[in-house]
Design a protein around this motif. Structure first.
Motif, PDB file in Angstrom:
ATOM      1  N   CYS A  57       0.789  -1.228   0.000  1.00 42.83           N
ATOM      2  CA  CYS A  57       0.000   0.000   0.000  1.00 42.83           C
ATOM      3  C   CYS A  57       0.825   1.283   0.000  1.00 42.83           C
ATOM      4  CB  CYS A  57      -0.933   0.026   1.220  1.00 42.83           C
ATOM      5  SG  CYS A  57      -2.219  -1.234   1.192  1.00 42.83           S
ATOM      6  N   ALA A  58       2.151   1.203   0.100  1.00 42.86           N
ATOM      7  CA  ALA A  58       2.964   2.405   0.229  1.00 42.86           C
ATOM      8  C   ALA A  58       3.950   2.552  -0.922  1.00 42.86           C
ATOM      9  CB  ALA A  58       3.719   2.399   1.553  1.00 42.86           C
ATOM     10  N   GLU A  59       4.017   3.765  -1.469  1.00 43.90           N
ATOM     11  CA  GLU A  59       5.016   4.108  -2.468  1.00 43.90           C
ATOM     12  C   GLU A  59       6.380   4.265  -1.803  1.00 43.90           C
ATOM     13  OE1 GLU A  59       7.691   6.928  -4.175  1.00 43.90           O
ATOM     14  OE2 GLU A  59       6.342   7.439  -2.511  1.00 43.90           O
ATOM     15  N   PHE A  60       7.434   4.060  -2.565  1.00 43.37           N
ATOM     16  CA  PHE A  60       8.803   3.998  -2.035  1.00 43.37           C
ATOM     17  C   PHE A  60       9.207   5.237  -1.234  1.00 43.37           C
ATOM     18  CE2 PHE A  60      13.348   4.844  -2.432  1.00 43.37           C
ATOM     19  CZ  PHE A  60      13.913   3.646  -2.031  1.00 43.37           C
ATOM     20  N   ASN A  61       9.131   6.429  -1.823  1.00 45.08           N
ATOM     21  CA  ASN A  61       9.638   7.613  -1.138  1.00 45.08           C
ATOM     22  C   ASN A  61       8.903   7.887   0.162  1.00 45.08           C
ATOM     23  OD1 ASN A  61      11.603   8.142  -3.049  1.00 45.08           O
ATOM     24  ND2 ASN A  61      10.335   9.588  -4.211  1.00 45.08           N
ATOM     25  N   PHE A  62       7.565   7.747   0.153  1.00 52.73           N
ATOM     26  CA  PHE A  62       6.804   7.985   1.375  1.00 52.73           C
ATOM     27  C   PHE A  62       7.005   6.845   2.365  1.00 52.73           C
ATOM     28  CE2 PHE A  62       3.283  11.167   0.039  1.00 52.73           C
ATOM     29  CZ  PHE A  62       4.238  11.980  -0.549  1.00 52.73           C
ATOM     30  N   GLY A  63       7.099   5.629   1.865  1.00 55.32           N
ATOM     31  CA  GLY A  63       7.275   4.479   2.743  1.00 55.32           C
ATOM     32  C   GLY A  63       8.623   4.436   3.423  1.00 55.32           C
ATOM     33  N   ARG A  83      -3.450  13.061   3.185  1.00 53.61           N
ATOM     34  CA  ARG A  83      -2.822  12.718   4.469  1.00 53.61           C
ATOM     35  C   ARG A  83      -2.091  11.399   4.311  1.00 53.61           C
ATOM     36  NH1 ARG A  83      -6.168  14.176   9.477  1.00 53.61           N
ATOM     37  NH2 ARG A  83      -5.084  16.136   9.034  1.00 53.61           N
ATOM     38  N   VAL A  84      -1.019  11.227   5.067  1.00 51.02           N
ATOM     39  CA  VAL A  84      -0.225  10.003   5.030  1.00 51.02           C
ATOM     40  C   VAL A  84      -0.539   9.168   6.258  1.00 51.02           C
ATOM     41  CG1 VAL A  84       2.113   9.044   5.004  1.00 51.02           C
ATOM     42  CG2 VAL A  84       1.600  11.134   3.710  1.00 51.02           C
ATOM     43  N   GLU A  85      -0.853   7.902   6.046  1.00 54.38           N
ATOM     44  CA  GLU A  85      -1.167   6.976   7.128  1.00 54.38           C
ATOM     45  C   GLU A  85       0.116   6.533   7.831  1.00 54.38           C
ATOM     46  OE1 GLU A  85      -2.596   5.073   9.892  1.00 54.38           O
ATOM     47  OE2 GLU A  85      -4.155   5.718   8.471  1.00 54.38           O
ATOM     48  N   LEU A  86       0.107   6.571   9.162  1.00 60.01           N
ATOM     49  CA  LEU A  86       1.292   6.205   9.938  1.00 60.01           C
ATOM     50  C   LEU A  86       1.137   4.892  10.691  1.00 60.01           C
ATOM     51  CD1 LEU A  86       2.305   9.681  11.438  1.00 60.01           C
ATOM     52  CD2 LEU A  86       3.183   8.544   9.391  1.00 60.01           C
ATOM     53  N   GLN A  87      -0.034   4.289  10.671  1.00 62.66           N
ATOM     54  CA  GLN A  87      -0.292   3.101  11.472  1.00 62.66           C
ATOM     55  C   GLN A  87      -0.487   1.874  10.584  1.00 62.66           C
ATOM     56  OE1 GLN A  87      -0.141   3.347  14.804  1.00 62.66           O
ATOM     57  NE2 GLN A  87       0.254   5.541  14.546  1.00 62.66           N
ATOM     58  N   GLY A  88      -0.271   0.719  11.183  1.00 56.05           N
ATOM     59  CA  GLY A  88      -0.601  -0.541  10.536  1.00 56.05           C
ATOM     60  C   GLY A  88       0.504  -1.111   9.675  1.00 56.05           C
ATOM     61  N   PRO A  89       0.700  -2.418   9.736  1.00 58.38           N
ATOM     62  CA  PRO A  89       1.762  -3.053   8.946  1.00 58.38           C
ATOM     63  C   PRO A  89       1.503  -3.026   7.452  1.00 58.38           C
ATOM     64  CG  PRO A  89       0.385  -4.717   9.999  1.00 58.38           C
ATOM     65  CD  PRO A  89      -0.037  -3.404  10.566  1.00 58.38           C
ATOM     66  N   MET A  90       0.254  -2.899   7.025  1.00 63.82           N
ATOM     67  CA  MET A  90      -0.069  -2.898   5.602  1.00 63.82           C
ATOM     68  C   MET A  90      -0.154  -1.489   5.029  1.00 63.82           C
ATOM     69  SD  MET A  90      -0.209  -6.077   4.846  1.00 63.82           S
ATOM     70  CE  MET A  90      -0.986  -6.062   3.240  1.00 63.82           C
ATOM     71  N   CYS A  91      -0.702  -0.551   5.788  1.00 72.27           N
ATOM     72  CA  CYS A  91      -1.022   0.765   5.237  1.00 72.27           C
ATOM     73  C   CYS A  91      -0.071   1.883   5.653  1.00 72.27           C
ATOM     74  CB  CYS A  91      -2.445   1.159   5.626  1.00 72.27           C
ATOM     75  SG  CYS A  91      -3.702   0.088   4.905  1.00 72.27           S
ATOM     76  N   ARG A  92       0.885   1.621   6.502  1.00 69.39           N
ATOM     77  CA  ARG A  92       1.835   2.648   6.929  1.00 69.39           C
ATOM     78  C   ARG A  92       2.569   3.215   5.715  1.00 69.39           C
ATOM     79  NH1 ARG A  92       5.263   4.837  10.715  1.00 69.39           N
ATOM     80  NH2 ARG A  92       7.499   4.627  10.288  1.00 69.39           N
ATOM     81  N   GLY A  93       2.547   4.527   5.562  1.00 68.52           N
ATOM     82  CA  GLY A  93       3.188   5.195   4.433  1.00 68.52           C
ATOM     83  C   GLY A  93       2.274   5.450   3.259  1.00 68.52           C
ATOM     84  N   MET A  94       1.048   4.937   3.303  1.00 71.06           N
ATOM     85  CA  MET A  94       0.106   5.139   2.201  1.00 71.06           C
ATOM     86  C   MET A  94      -0.471   6.549   2.244  1.00 71.06           C
ATOM     87  SD  MET A  94      -3.399   3.002   1.346  1.00 71.06           S
ATOM     88  CE  MET A  94      -4.293   3.637   2.775  1.00 71.06           C
ATOM     89  N   MET A  95      -0.609   7.176   1.101  1.00 78.06           N
ATOM     90  CA  MET A  95      -1.238   8.491   1.022  1.00 78.06           C
ATOM     91  C   MET A  95      -2.723   8.335   0.703  1.00 78.06           C
ATOM     92  SD  MET A  95      -0.228  11.824  -1.300  1.00 78.06           S
ATOM     93  CE  MET A  95      -0.944  11.206  -2.834  1.00 78.06           C
ATOM     94  N   VAL A  96      -3.532   9.126   1.392  1.00 78.09           N
ATOM     95  CA  VAL A  96      -4.979   9.089   1.212  1.00 78.09           C
ATOM     96  C   VAL A  96      -5.434  10.423   0.636  1.00 78.09           C
ATOM     97  CG1 VAL A  96      -7.206   8.858   2.360  1.00 78.09           C
ATOM     98  CG2 VAL A  96      -5.264   7.472   3.121  1.00 78.09           C
ATOM     99  N   LEU A  97      -6.229  10.374  -0.431  1.00 79.90           N
ATOM    100  CA  LEU A  97      -6.827  11.577  -1.011  1.00 79.90           C
ATOM    101  C   LEU A  97      -8.224  11.759  -0.432  1.00 79.90           C
ATOM    102  CD1 LEU A  97      -4.518  10.918  -3.051  1.00 79.90           C
ATOM    103  CD2 LEU A  97      -6.018  11.828  -4.838  1.00 79.90           C
ATOM    104  N   ASP A  98      -8.495  12.958   0.065  1.00 77.70           N
ATOM    105  CA  ASP A  98      -9.795  13.264   0.661  1.00 77.70           C
ATOM    106  C   ASP A  98     -10.581  14.153  -0.300  1.00 77.70           C
ATOM    107  OD1 ASP A  98     -11.941  13.774   2.285  1.00 77.70           O
ATOM    108  OD2 ASP A  98     -10.894  15.281   3.491  1.00 77.70           O
ATOM    109  N   ARG A  99     -11.391  13.531  -1.149  1.00 80.03           N
ATOM    110  CA  ARG A  99     -12.139  14.286  -2.145  1.00 80.03           C
ATOM    111  C   ARG A  99     -13.515  14.729  -1.644  1.00 80.03           C
ATOM    112  NH1 ARG A  99     -10.593  11.884  -8.087  1.00 80.03           N
ATOM    113  NH2 ARG A  99      -8.575  10.992  -7.547  1.00 80.03           N
ATOM    114  N   VAL A 100     -13.891  14.309  -0.431  1.00 79.31           N
ATOM    115  CA  VAL A 100     -15.226  14.666   0.084  1.00 79.31           C
ATOM    116  C   VAL A 100     -15.157  15.479   1.373  1.00 79.31           C
ATOM    117  CG1 VAL A 100     -16.361  12.714  -1.017  1.00 79.31           C
ATOM    118  CG2 VAL A 100     -15.377  12.421   1.263  1.00 79.31           C
ATOM    119  N   GLY A 101     -13.949  15.860   1.821  1.00 79.28           N
ATOM    120  CA  GLY A 101     -13.825  16.773   2.949  1.00 79.28           C
ATOM    121  C   GLY A 101     -13.899  16.153   4.329  1.00 79.28           C
ATOM    122  N   ARG A 102     -13.646  14.878   4.469  1.00 76.69           N
ATOM    123  CA  ARG A 102     -13.750  14.239   5.780  1.00 76.69           C
ATOM    124  C   ARG A 102     -12.578  14.574   6.705  1.00 76.69           C
ATOM    125  NH1 ARG A 102     -15.983   8.124   4.306  1.00 76.69           N
ATOM    126  NH2 ARG A 102     -18.011   8.806   3.499  1.00 76.69           N
TER     127      ARG A 102
END
Length: 333
Positions: free
Chosen positions: A168-174, A276-295
């Motif tokens: 779930c994470a790209e190299f530079n962010f991960g 926002r970048v996710e910092l938790q979890g063994p699978m999703c740490r480093g993943m970037m999330v796009l918020d297109r609905v304002g949550r």
């Protein structure tokens, strides 16, 4: 046209080398400095790689600064990989840059970054091609730093939860999730992002790559050499992550950020939203999330590229290796 001032922050691997050569060849662009960070290799190897690229591009006068040696959390040994060989440039160069330490100023990359931007307020574009550790340290040292930038371009992150370092994470962010999180939360300057999926979805043909690396110029021969043993530049290897998801093709990842920086017309489509970048979890740490609905309730948005004019990208890449005739310092129109 006014001159565009750049600072390139890089973990200089093969695609960084291609992107740096593109910036050097771009008209109306002046590279003030190259700051180095760990990532594709150790920061010492990165410094040597940058010096080599600048020599190939006949810009050895550009200062190179040594920066962060590892992520904000954890150790370098936990994250370094050999994606582009142990030296970052394919492990094919016969000799490293001689006496390279003498070419590197004692000033730390972060301090140099802060100084150069303070000397040129609202004039400097920062292009980040590696882990964002230097940038995160800079904003912690001087919270006003982002406000002094003209704009920030980043190669990194992902749009669809598809990663190349982890599922779930790209190299530079991960490689440094905390740094990526800090930068995307605290850099409120105009920010533009070329994600992993954006690059993969806009791949160029292998026929173009062969033409790119068959020219009788020093940059072309250099690119051909450093890609000669790298599996990521092999047409025959079709089982890599990007080929599974997006199909085969030539992708010079960092060049997608630099091309947009030097020619905004390269970008055909984009979305603007908070991220926002996710910092938790063994699978999703480093993943970037796009918020297109304002949550996320964030006021700051970034521009995330989604489609490019591939013919313009190809033209810039070709320009970067045809800038000088072989054996002479004469520019080709």
């Amino acid at each position: 046209m006014s001159e565009k001032l750049l600072i390139i922050d890089t973990d200089c691997g093969i695609d960084d080398a291609q992107a740096i050569l593109m910036a050097l060849a771009a008209p109306h662009v002046r590279v003030l400095a190259v700051t180095c960070v760990f990532g594709n290799s150790s920061v010492d190897n990165v410094c040597q790689n940058v010096l080599k690229v600048l020599a190939v591009g006949e810009r050895g006068q550009i200062p190179v600064f040594r920066g962060s040696t590892g992520p904000l959390v954890g150790t370098t040994a936990d994250v370094l990989c050999d994606h582009f060989g142990t030296d970052g440039l394919g492990d094919v160069l016969e000799e490293r840059y001689p006496r390279w330490e003498e070419k590197i100023p004692t000033e730390h990359a972060v301090n140099a970054m802060l100084r150069l931007v303070a000397e040129n307020p609202k004039q400097v574009t920062l292009v980040a091609l590696g882990p964002l550790t230097n940038l995160a340290v800079a904003v912690k040292m001087d919270p006003t730093f982002p406000g002094k930038l003209k704009e920030l371009y980043i190669m990194g992150g992902n749009m669809e939860g598809i990663g190349n370092l982890t599922p779930c994470a790209e190299f530079n962010f991960g490689m440094d999730p905390e740094a990526a999180y800090i930068v995307l939360e605290e850099f409120l300057c105009p920010t533009y992002l070329a994600s992993w999926e954006y690059a993969c979805k806009n791949a160029l043909s292998w026929e173009f790559f062969e033409e790119l690396t068959s020219q009788d110029t020093a940059p072309s021969r250099f690119i051909k050499t450093i890609t000669s043993r790298c599996w990521d530049y092999s047409r025959e290897v079709l089982s890599k992550e990007r080929d599974v998801y997006f199909g085969p093709g030539f992708v010079s990842f960092d060049s997608y950020a630099v091309s947009a920086c030097v020619d905004a017309g390269v970008v055909a489509e984009s979305v603007r939203c908070p991220v926002r970048v996710e910092l938790q979890g063994p699978m999703c740490r480093g993943m970037m999330v796009l918020d297109r609905v304002g949550r996320l309730n964030k006021k700051h948005s970034v521009t995330v590229f989604t489609k490019c004019h591939k013919e313009k990208l190809a033209r810039l890449l070709f320009q970067s290796i045809r800038r000088y005739e072989a054996g002479a310092g004469k520019c080709i129109p």
